[in-house]
Design a protein around this motif. Structure first.
Motif, short mmCIF file in Angstrom:
data_model
loop_
_atom_site.label_atom_id
_atom_site.label_comp_id
_atom_site.label_asym_id
_atom_site.label_seq_id
_atom_site.Cartn_x
_atom_site.Cartn_y
_atom_site.Cartn_z
N VAL A 129 42.72 36.54 33.79
CA VAL A 129 42.04 36.94 32.56
C VAL A 129 40.91 37.92 32.87
N LEU A 130 40.08 37.59 33.84
CA LEU A 130 38.94 38.45 34.16
C LEU A 130 39.41 39.80 34.72
N THR A 131 40.50 39.81 35.44
CA THR A 131 41.05 41.07 35.95
C THR A 131 41.51 41.95 34.80
N THR A 132 42.08 41.36 33.77
CA THR A 132 42.50 42.13 32.59
C THR A 132 41.30 42.72 31.87
N ALA A 173 33.89 33.89 39.17
CA ALA A 173 33.21 34.91 38.36
C ALA A 173 32.44 35.90 39.22
N SER A 174 32.00 35.47 40.40
CA SER A 174 31.17 36.34 41.25
C SER A 174 31.91 37.59 41.71
N ASP A 175 33.23 37.59 41.61
CA ASP A 175 34.01 38.77 42.01
C ASP A 175 34.09 39.82 40.91
N ARG A 180 28.93 37.17 33.09
CA ARG A 180 27.67 36.43 33.09
C ARG A 180 27.95 34.99 32.66
N ILE A 181 27.41 34.05 33.40
CA ILE A 181 27.62 32.64 33.08
C ILE A 181 26.64 32.21 32.00
N VAL A 182 27.14 31.54 30.97
CA VAL A 182 26.29 30.95 29.94
C VAL A 182 26.13 29.47 30.28
N ASP A 183 24.92 29.07 30.62
CA ASP A 183 24.64 27.70 31.03
C ASP A 183 23.69 27.05 30.03
N ALA A 184 24.23 26.19 29.18
CA ALA A 184 23.43 25.50 28.17
C ALA A 184 23.09 24.08 28.60
N SER A 185 23.24 23.78 29.89
CA SER A 185 23.07 22.41 30.34
C SER A 185 21.62 21.94 30.33
N GLY A 186 20.68 22.88 30.39
CA GLY A 186 19.28 22.49 30.35
C GLY A 186 18.93 21.87 29.00
N GLY A 187 18.58 20.60 29.00
CA GLY A 187 18.26 19.91 27.76
C GLY A 187 19.46 19.39 27.00
#
Length: 225
Positions: A129-132, A173-175, A180-187
Motif C-alpha cells: 500500500v505504501l509503495t503505491t 513506515a520508516s522506509d 507520519r504515525i498518528v499516535d493517540a495513545s497519550g491519555g
C-alpha cells in the motif's frame, strides 16, 4: 458531547491548517500553512465507516475533514484488516489514483491484531500500500497507530501486544518518507473512549481524541515555521 462542540474544539486547535493564523502578533503568525488539495481520503475499517457502532454521530475522519474544509472520502470495510486496505487501494472504484489528494489516512491495525494475522501478511500488505502511495505526486500519509481496546478476548487488550505491533508498524513506515504515525495513545482510556457495549468502537469522546491526534499531525505536515 454533541457534534457542534466537537467541531468547535477541533477548529480551535487547528485553525492554522485551514486558513493560516489570522491576527495576533508577528510571532503568532510564524507558521505558513497551506490547505490540502483535493479530498481527505481514508482507508480502513469501522472506525472510519460506522461511528454509530460506538455511539458517536461522526467519525474522527469526518471531524478532521470538516475542520480542514475538505471533502471526506472514506474507503473502508467494517472489520477490515490491512489486507482489505490493500485490496481497496489496488482494485475497483476505491483504488488509489496518484494526484487525487494531498492527504491520506490509513487505519486498519486493530483488526490485524484482533484477527491475529501473521506478521508477514499484514506488513507485506502495508508495504504494498505504501509503495503505491509513493508514486509521484506523493501525498502526506497518516498511518494510525492501533490503540488498546477492552473487548473481552481481543488480543488488543494487552498493551504489550499493542506496543509490539506499533513498533513493527513504525519500522515498515520508516522506509517511506511521506508517512507520519498518528499516535493517540497519550491519555487514551478504553473505559471512556470506547463503547461500554463492545469495548472496541470509539465513543464521541474517543472520536474526538483521535481527531485531535490526526489534526495535530496534519498541522505539522502542512504548516512550516
Amino acid at each position: 458531547m454533541r457534534l457542534p462542540a466537537l467541531l468547535t474544539a477541533l477548529v480551535a486547535a487547528a485553525t492554522c491548517v485551514v486558513v493560516g493564523v489570522a491576527g495576533g502578533t508577528p510571532a503568532a503568525q510564524a507558521k505558513d500553512c497551506v490547505r490540502p488539495h483535493g479530498p481527505l481520503v481514508a482507508y480502513g475499517h469501522s472506525y472510519l465507516l460506522s461511528p454509530q457502532l460506538g455511539g458517536a454521530k461522526a467519525s474522527y475522519l469526518t471531524l478532521v475533514a470538516t475542520t480542514l474544509g475538505v471533502k471526506p472520502v472514506i474507503r473502508a470495510v467494517n472489520g477490515g484488516t490491512t489486507l482489505n486496505v490493500d485490496n481497496l487501494v489496488h482494485n475497483g472504484p476505491t483504488r488509489w489514483t496518484p494526484g487525487s489528494a494531498d492527504l491520506v489516512v490509513i487505519d486498519s491495525g486493530i483488526n490485524d491484531i484482533g484477527k491475529k494475522l501473521p506478521t508477514a501478511e499484514w506488513t507485506g500488505a502495508l508495504r504494498r500500500v505504501l509503495t503505491t502511495f509513493a508514486v509521484k505526486p506523493v501525498p502526506v500519509i497518516l498511518l494510525v497507530r492501533p490503540l488498546q481496546v477492552s473487548a473481552p478476548g481481543h488480543p488488543g487488550r494487552d498493551p504489550k501486544v499493542i506496543a509490539a505491533y506499533a513498533a513493527t508498524q513504525r519500522k515498515v513506515a520508516s522506509d517511506f518518507a511521506a508517512v507520519r504515525i498518528v499516535d493517540a495513545s497519550g491519555g487514551w482510556n478504553p473505559r471512556l473512549d470506547l463503547s461500554p457495549l463492545d469495548g472496541l468502537h470509539p465513543t464521541a469522546a474517543g472520536e474526538l481524541r483521535l481527531a485531535k491526534a490526526v489534526q495535530n499531525v496534519a498541522q505539522r505536515a502542512f504548516c512550516s515555521s
